[in-house]
Design a protein around this motif. Structure first.
Motif, short mmCIF file in Angstrom:
data_model
loop_
_atom_site.label_atom_id
_atom_site.label_comp_id
_atom_site.label_asym_id
_atom_site.label_seq_id
_atom_site.Cartn_x
_atom_site.Cartn_y
_atom_site.Cartn_z
N LEU A 178 0.82 -1.22 0.00
CA LEU A 178 0.00 0.00 0.00
C LEU A 178 0.85 1.27 0.00
O LEU A 178 0.33 2.37 0.15
CB LEU A 178 -0.93 0.01 1.21
CG LEU A 178 -2.08 -0.98 1.18
CD1 LEU A 178 -2.85 -0.95 2.48
CD2 LEU A 178 -3.03 -0.69 0.03
N GLU A 179 2.15 1.10 -0.14
CA GLU A 179 3.08 2.21 -0.12
C GLU A 179 2.89 3.13 1.08
O GLU A 179 2.57 4.31 0.94
CB GLU A 179 2.98 3.00 -1.43
CG GLU A 179 3.36 2.10 -2.59
CD GLU A 179 3.34 2.82 -3.93
OE1 GLU A 179 3.03 4.01 -3.94
OE2 GLU A 179 3.64 2.16 -4.93
N PRO A 180 3.08 2.58 2.27
CA PRO A 180 2.91 3.37 3.49
C PRO A 180 4.07 4.34 3.66
O PRO A 180 5.10 4.20 3.00
CB PRO A 180 2.94 2.31 4.58
CG PRO A 180 3.82 1.25 4.03
CD PRO A 180 3.56 1.21 2.56
N GLU A 181 3.86 5.32 4.53
CA GLU A 181 4.96 6.24 4.83
C GLU A 181 5.80 5.71 5.98
O GLU A 181 6.99 5.94 6.05
CB GLU A 181 4.39 7.60 5.23
CG GLU A 181 3.82 8.34 4.05
CD GLU A 181 3.45 9.74 4.44
OE1 GLU A 181 4.36 10.55 4.60
OE2 GLU A 181 2.24 9.99 4.63
N GLY A 212 11.61 5.50 0.11
CA GLY A 212 11.59 6.65 1.01
C GLY A 212 10.82 6.38 2.29
O GLY A 212 10.01 7.20 2.73
N LEU A 213 11.03 5.21 2.87
CA LEU A 213 10.26 4.82 4.05
C LEU A 213 10.83 5.42 5.33
O LEU A 213 12.01 5.75 5.41
CB LEU A 213 10.29 3.30 4.21
CG LEU A 213 9.64 2.48 3.13
CD1 LEU A 213 10.00 1.01 3.32
CD2 LEU A 213 8.15 2.66 3.18
N THR A 214 9.97 5.55 6.31
CA THR A 214 10.38 5.88 7.66
C THR A 214 10.10 4.64 8.50
O THR A 214 9.04 4.03 8.36
CB THR A 214 9.56 7.07 8.17
OG1 THR A 214 9.67 8.12 7.22
CG2 THR A 214 10.05 7.54 9.52
N LEU A 215 11.05 4.24 9.35
CA LEU A 215 10.87 3.00 10.10
C LEU A 215 10.92 3.23 11.60
O LEU A 215 11.72 4.05 12.08
CB LEU A 215 11.97 1.98 9.75
CG LEU A 215 12.17 1.52 8.32
CD1 LEU A 215 13.32 0.52 8.26
CD2 LEU A 215 10.91 0.88 7.78
N VAL A 216 10.06 2.51 12.31
CA VAL A 216 10.25 2.35 13.75
C VAL A 216 10.71 0.91 13.91
O VAL A 216 10.00 -0.01 13.49
CB VAL A 216 8.95 2.58 14.54
CG1 VAL A 216 9.15 2.28 16.01
CG2 VAL A 216 8.46 4.01 14.35
N PHE A 217 11.88 0.71 14.45
CA PHE A 217 12.46 -0.63 14.51
C PHE A 217 12.55 -1.06 15.97
O PHE A 217 13.34 -0.52 16.74
CB PHE A 217 13.85 -0.62 13.85
CG PHE A 217 14.38 -1.99 13.58
CD1 PHE A 217 14.19 -2.60 12.37
CD2 PHE A 217 15.08 -2.67 14.56
CE1 PHE A 217 14.68 -3.87 12.12
CE2 PHE A 217 15.57 -3.95 14.33
CZ PHE A 217 15.37 -4.54 13.09
N ILE A 218 11.72 -2.03 16.33
CA ILE A 218 11.67 -2.49 17.72
C ILE A 218 12.50 -3.77 17.83
O ILE A 218 12.31 -4.70 17.04
CB ILE A 218 10.21 -2.76 18.13
CG1 ILE A 218 9.40 -1.48 17.98
CG2 ILE A 218 10.13 -3.31 19.54
CD1 ILE A 218 7.90 -1.67 18.09
N ALA A 219 13.42 -3.83 18.78
CA ALA A 219 14.22 -5.04 18.94
C ALA A 219 14.86 -5.06 20.32
O ALA A 219 14.93 -4.03 20.99
CB ALA A 219 15.31 -5.11 17.88
#
Lengths: 340, 376
Positions: A178-181, A212-219
């Motif tokens: 869906l081409e999310p931001e 051009g994604l923005t990521l929240v990376f939980i780990a």
């Protein structure tokens, strides 16, 4: 922190997402409440990757889900592109879901075992995308190709015919279609072998660049978080301990908890001395009845009286490095700056 | 049993000290599609009091190896051949009834997932004392006393209270401590730890590994530590065996292995681990593809389809485990890492644009998956 405050926040104009004073509580019946997330604030600029790191039970996954309003936070705001998601009615929230997608920890159980891969990846399109099947397949094929899965081979296969790493690629394709931001990655590599983990991390970096994604990376693995993140938030028992640009965080950890995490992280080098004293302790206190003041004080060897009475606020260490601790490991500025 | 006597003849030097001698161990599982060669000719000997790290990806056969040594592959389609000499006794072919006398007392295992290895409907105390009473022939109250002492020694706070808890009342770390206590209860001489910390947080992982090390020293145990993470065994194992497709591809004392690894797979495993000392966004060098099909493994070297150094010879002729430069260093590779020949091979593959070589060089990466043979 075990502390609060928003000294570390940047201006609203530069950022895609602002999370302000986010609190998530789960009532247990009676007067008992699980304080899963208590007053977390952070922001993410467009194209940035923010790492959320901490032990199990620190509220990092709950924070990720609260951004998606699954469930809506108890209080606080989540502002995406200038719009407060917590204030939206269900129908308009629904239309915003295309902007934020999620990748889950266990790649195999996050795909429906009874649906073919082509179907699984196309499902978001059934709701929001073009209704024409051929057009849908074109989009799906492009995404599968982008994540390194041969679309024509995979289309009619089922998730069990793929390995864990391939299933994670398929999950990523589904999130991307869906081409999310913004994509929230909840421990996307912790169920994978190191070799496959490296493939997926490289893939995420490539896709981020390309789309051009923005990521929240939980780990929970510090080395993984450092590798992929521009900035890192260290969480403990529903609070923020430290937030920093990632190279700086690992070079000069300011919070005792960050240091503890770094020291525990296994290093693939036999010449590095292992601190073999640490055998006991280190149980997370109950989030139903968290410690007063600084929540980390029960495990901290620097804790004194002030830690049990006063909650530490976020203080500036340097540009893009903030810590919430009364006795930080590096000098901080005494005055808390409030930019809001 | 000629294999046994051969093995003994070959290893007379170090056998006096060896607690465990494994020779040409093969464990195959018969399934409708054929024979899964999960462990395919593994030999090693392990001296008393030492720790052997067994490292490899999922599906490399490391878990089946430890289960085969312990005789835990009891399924009717599992078939082990070769020899496992434990303290001079042959274990392969020994009936389960007799193996039961060894389990717990002589050898024990800590499993990966403490959620599933403990019985959810039985109190911790009973799970701890069950085999103690059986093996040590002690009364209920004596067993309880011993168990509480054991819980204390694995650093469980309020052991008296925990004795009466169910597993779900304990955190993941606490449950793994209970599993360790159960494994240690009858003072085994050989302890298998099969990915004991993979399901745990880093802080807890650190504690559990320290605890295992400390208990090993106190009790003079011999330990086999199975993991997929070279970081876990780096400072904790005396020797490391790297497994791929059911075979040991490289084995060396820990320092030697890290200082001068010769097998491309060992190098690839190490390189794919992200390190906190590297700056952010460092490109990881991934291993392309995935472990081979163990029913119809590739010809030649099993790693050759994924190996950045592979040449024609690797696809045709399987290398044997040979002695390296240092003492006790063995590896199975035609183009060992660090040799001029391997550098040439790498450069040649790089020029030819082999995807796995490019991936190792960090030029491209993740989006290029190797074609998977099982799809055709």
């Amino acid at each position: 922190m075990a502390g609060s405050g928003n000294a570390h926040m940047r201006g609203v104009n530069d950022t895609l997402l602002q999370v302000d004073d986010l609190t998530v509580e789960f009532p247990l019946g009676g007067d008992r409440i699980v304080h899963a997330v208590s007053g977390i604030s952070f922001d993410i600029a467009k194209g940035e990757t923010l790492g959320l790191v901490g032990e199990s039970g620190c509220g990092k996954s709950t924070t990720g889900r609260a951004i998606l309003q699954l469930p809506s936070p108890t209080s606080g705001s989540v502002v995406l592109n200038g719009e407060d998601l917590t204030a939206l009615d269900p129908a308009s929230m629904r239309s915003h879901r295309t902007d934020i997608q999620m990748i889950f920890q266990d790649p195999i159980s996050s795909l429906n075992p009874r649906r073919s891969v082509g179907d699984v990846v196309a499902e978001p399109l059934h709701v929001w995308g073009p209704k024409d099947k051929d057009q849908q397949w074109k989009l799906v094929a492009r995404m599968l190709d982008a994540v390194g899965i041969d679309p024509d081979v995979a289309r009619h296969k089922y998730p069990h015919e793929f390995s864990g790493g391939q299933c994670q690629r398929i999950s990523i394709a589904r999130a991307l279609v869906l081409e999310p931001e913004l994509i929230i990655c909840d421990e996307p590599v912790s169920a994978l072998d190191v070799s496959v983990q490296a493939q997926i991390l490289n893939l995420l970096e490539d896709l981020k660049e390309e789309y051009g994604l923005t990521l929240v990376f939980i780990a929970h693995d510090l080395a993984v978080v450092k590798n992929i993140s521009d900035r890192v938030v260290v969480m403990y028992l529903g609070k923020m301990c430290e937030m920093s640009e990632s190279d700086e965080l690992y070079a000069h950890p300011a919070h005792p908890y960050t240091e503890l995490l770094l020291e525990s992280s296994p290093i693939p080098d036999p010449t590095v001395e292992i601190d073999s004293e640490m055998i006991a302790g280190g149980e997370l206190p109950s989030p139903i009845n968290p410690p007063s003041g600084c929540r980390f004080r029960t495990r901290c060897d620097r804790a004194d009286d002030i830690c049990s009475t006063d909650e530490p606020m976020m203080r500036r260490v340097s540009d893009d490095h903030y810590v919430a601790c009364h006795h930080p490991l590096v000098p901080v500025e005494e005055v808390t700056v409030d930019i809001s | 049993m000629t294999t046994v006597s051969d093995a003994l003849d070959q290893r007379t030097d170090d056998d006096n000290e060896a607690l465990l001698v494994v020779d040409d161990l093969r464990t195959h599982f018969e399934v409708p599609a054929g024979s899964v060669k999960a462990v395919d000719g593994v030999s090693f000997s392990l001296a008393r009091g030492r720790t052997l790290g067994v490292v490899g990806e999922s599906g490399s056969g490391k878990t089946v190896l430890s289960r085969s040594v312990m005789g835990l592959n009891v399924a009717s389609n599992a078939h082990s051949t070769g020899s496992v000499l434990y303290d001079g006794q042959e274990l392969i072919g020994r009936p389960i009834k007799q193996m039961k006398d060894l389990w717990g007392v002589e050898m024990a295992m800590v499993f990966q997932d403490p959620m599933t290895s403990l019985n959810p409907v039985v109190k911790v105390g009973r799970q701890l004392t069950e085999h103690m009473r059986h093996h040590l022939q002690i009364s209920k109250s004596e067993a309880r006393e011993l168990a509480v002492e054991l819980l204390r020694s694995v650093r469980i706070p309020e052991p008296d209270e925990r004795f009466g808890n169910y597993p779900h009342q304990l955190s993941g770390g606490m449950r793994q401590r209970v599993s360790i206590a159960i494994a240690l209860a009858c003072s085994p001489k050989l302890l298998f730890a099969d990915e004991p910390t993979t399901a745990l947080d880093v802080t807890v992982q650190h504690q559990i590994l320290n605890l295992l090390g400390q208990q090993q020293q106190e009790r003079g145990m011999t330990m086999i530590l199975v993991t997929h993470d070279l970081g876990v065994v780096a400072g904790r194992a005396d020797e490391i065996a790297v497994m791929y497709a059911g075979k040991v591809v490289e084995k060396a004392p820990t320092e030697t292995l890290f200082a001068e690894m010769h097998h491309p797979y060992t190098q690839a495993l190490l390189w794919s681990i992200p390190k906190t000392s590297n700056p952010k966004h460092t490109r990881l060098s991934a291993i392309s593809g995935r472990p081979p099909d163990l029913i119809n493994p590739p010809s030649g070297c099993k790693f050759s389809p994924r190996c950045p150094y592979a040449q024609n010879r690797c696809h045709e002729e399987e290398p044997i485990l040979a002695k390296g430069v240092g003492p006790d260093h063995t590896f199975a590779c035609h183009f060992p890492v660090g040799s001029p020949a391997s550098q040439e091979a790498f450069d040649r593959n790089l020029e030819a644009g082999l995807p796995q070589t490019l991936a190792a060089a960090g030029r491209i990466g993740a989006t290029e998956d190797l074609p998977d043979e099982s799809w055709q």
